[in-house]
Motif scaffolding. Structure first.
Motif, short mmCIF file in Angstrom:
data_model
loop_
_atom_site.label_atom_id
_atom_site.label_comp_id
_atom_site.label_asym_id
_atom_site.label_seq_id
_atom_site.Cartn_x
_atom_site.Cartn_y
_atom_site.Cartn_z
N PRO A 52 15.64 -14.93 -1.04
CA PRO A 52 14.98 -13.63 -1.13
C PRO A 52 14.21 -13.22 0.12
CG PRO A 52 13.86 -15.25 -2.52
CD PRO A 52 15.08 -15.91 -1.95
N ASP A 53 13.72 -14.17 0.90
CA ASP A 53 12.92 -13.81 2.08
C ASP A 53 13.75 -13.84 3.36
OD1 ASP A 53 13.34 -16.52 2.13
OD2 ASP A 53 11.25 -17.07 2.51
N ALA A 54 15.07 -13.78 3.21
CA ALA A 54 15.96 -13.77 4.39
C ALA A 54 15.90 -12.41 5.07
CB ALA A 54 17.38 -14.08 3.97
N THR A 55 16.42 -12.36 6.29
CA THR A 55 16.48 -11.07 6.98
C THR A 55 17.40 -10.14 6.19
OG1 THR A 55 18.33 -11.86 8.31
CG2 THR A 55 16.13 -12.10 9.26
N PRO A 56 17.21 -8.83 6.26
CA PRO A 56 18.01 -7.89 5.47
C PRO A 56 19.51 -8.08 5.69
CG PRO A 56 16.16 -6.75 6.48
CD PRO A 56 16.20 -8.14 7.06
N GLY A 57 20.26 -7.93 4.61
CA GLY A 57 21.69 -8.07 4.67
C GLY A 57 22.30 -8.08 3.28
N THR A 58 23.62 -8.19 3.23
CA THR A 58 24.32 -8.19 1.93
C THR A 58 25.24 -9.40 1.84
OG1 THR A 58 26.13 -6.86 2.80
CG2 THR A 58 24.33 -5.66 1.75
N VAL A 59 25.49 -9.79 0.60
CA VAL A 59 26.43 -10.86 0.31
C VAL A 59 27.49 -10.29 -0.62
CG1 VAL A 59 26.78 -13.15 -0.68
CG2 VAL A 59 24.65 -12.63 0.52
N GLU A 60 28.73 -10.26 -0.15
CA GLU A 60 29.83 -9.84 -1.00
C GLU A 60 30.40 -11.10 -1.62
OE1 GLU A 60 32.61 -7.59 1.33
OE2 GLU A 60 30.97 -6.55 2.33
N LEU A 61 30.57 -11.08 -2.93
CA LEU A 61 31.07 -12.29 -3.56
C LEU A 61 32.05 -11.99 -4.68
CD1 LEU A 61 29.36 -12.93 -6.47
CD2 LEU A 61 27.58 -13.22 -4.78
N GLU A 62 32.80 -13.03 -5.00
CA GLU A 62 33.77 -12.98 -6.09
C GLU A 62 33.74 -14.37 -6.70
OE1 GLU A 62 38.39 -13.22 -5.74
OE2 GLU A 62 37.82 -11.12 -5.49
N TRP A 63 33.86 -14.44 -8.01
CA TRP A 63 33.90 -15.76 -8.64
C TRP A 63 35.12 -15.89 -9.54
CZ3 TRP A 63 33.55 -15.72 -13.97
CH2 TRP A 63 32.92 -14.63 -14.56
N LYS A 64 35.55 -17.13 -9.67
CA LYS A 64 36.71 -17.44 -10.50
C LYS A 64 36.30 -18.61 -11.39
CE LYS A 64 40.77 -17.28 -8.67
NZ LYS A 64 42.01 -17.51 -7.93
N ALA A 65 36.62 -18.52 -12.67
CA ALA A 65 36.23 -19.58 -13.61
C ALA A 65 37.43 -20.07 -14.40
CB ALA A 65 35.17 -19.06 -14.57
N SER A 66 37.43 -21.35 -14.70
CA SER A 66 38.44 -21.93 -15.58
C SER A 66 37.76 -22.99 -16.43
CB SER A 66 39.60 -22.52 -14.78
OG SER A 66 39.13 -23.55 -13.94
N ALA A 67 38.37 -23.30 -17.56
CA ALA A 67 37.76 -24.26 -18.47
C ALA A 67 38.83 -25.16 -19.05
CB ALA A 67 37.02 -23.53 -19.59
N ARG A 68 38.40 -26.31 -19.53
CA ARG A 68 39.27 -27.24 -20.23
C ARG A 68 38.52 -27.70 -21.46
NH1 ARG A 68 41.68 -31.04 -17.17
NH2 ARG A 68 41.49 -29.79 -15.32
N ALA A 69 39.26 -27.95 -22.53
CA ALA A 69 38.62 -28.37 -23.78
C ALA A 69 39.48 -29.40 -24.49
CB ALA A 69 38.40 -27.17 -24.70
N LYS A 70 38.86 -30.17 -25.35
CA LYS A 70 39.57 -31.13 -26.18
C LYS A 70 38.85 -31.26 -27.51
CE LYS A 70 37.78 -34.57 -23.11
NZ LYS A 70 38.23 -35.54 -22.17
N VAL A 71 39.58 -31.74 -28.50
CA VAL A 71 39.01 -31.93 -29.83
C VAL A 71 38.63 -33.39 -29.96
CG1 VAL A 71 39.45 -31.78 -32.31
CG2 VAL A 71 40.41 -30.07 -30.78
#
Length: 194
Positions: free
Chosen positions: A158-177
């Motif tokens: 938050p206290d960084a010099t002014p600027g922007t961060v463009e981001l994208e996220w990708k999620a995947s999951a695995r499950a078992k019984v």
């Protein structure tokens, strides 16, 4: 020269020891055979592009992991959620060489509990990857579906010099019984934003 002769063990005792060893081996196989089913893996979910600024340095996105089974077993399920974030830092002043940090974390929706955060240092114009993983509670009772609500939080310094961060996220999951050695027929898993 005298040779000492050891008395040979009692043959009956040897048979009982062998039987006991086999019985314990069988018991351990039975105890571990219940185990868990094989993993079912989701298709990756990709977010829309997002932007953070040093003036608004934090965002939270809800993520739902849902397991479905056409014929539900009376068991519990467990899941693992992995989120990959790609971020590109652009300082407002192109001559600025400051490299702010960015932190990525997952938490249970509506709770203060969070899995360990992952921090990276951003570099102007470069795509920087970050990853975070959540091991979701193995206490989700299987009905027609089982779901976990989580929050992805991304924060730039938050206290960084002014600027922007463009981001994208990708999620995947695995499950078992848990408690089944075979994966239930038709079991599926999805990752989505509600």
């Amino acid at each position: 020269m005298s040779l000492s002769r050891e008395a040979s063990p009692n043959p009956g005792l040897r048979r009982w020891a062998t039987r006991l060893t086999l019985l314990l081996a069988c018991a351990s196989v039975v105890a571990t055979s219940e185990g868990t089913s094989g993993d079912v893996v989701s298709e990756p979910y990709t977010s829309a592009p997002l932007t953070l600024t040093t003036e608004a340095p934090r965002l939270t996105r809800p993520i739902t992991v849902k397991v479905t089974v056409p014929k539900a077993p009376s068991r519990t399920a467990e899941a693992e959620l992995t989120v990959h974030v790609k971020a590109r830092w652009t300082p407002a002043d192109p001559t600025q060489t400051t490299q702010p940090w960015m932190r990525v974390s997952l938490s249970r929706a509506g709770e203060s509990f969070a899995w360990p955060a992952h921090s990276v240092v951003l570099e102007a114009g470069a795509e920087v990857p970050a990853q975070t993983i959540a091991y979701l509670d193995p206490s989700c009772e299987m009905g027609a579906s089982c779901k976990w609500a989580t929050n992805l939080t991304v924060q730039v310094q938050p206290d960084a010099t002014p600027g922007t961060v463009e981001l994208e996220w990708k999620a995947s999951a695995r499950a078992k019984v848990i408690g089944l050695s075979d994966t239930p027929r038709g079991m599926g898993i999805t990752v989505s934003e509600p």
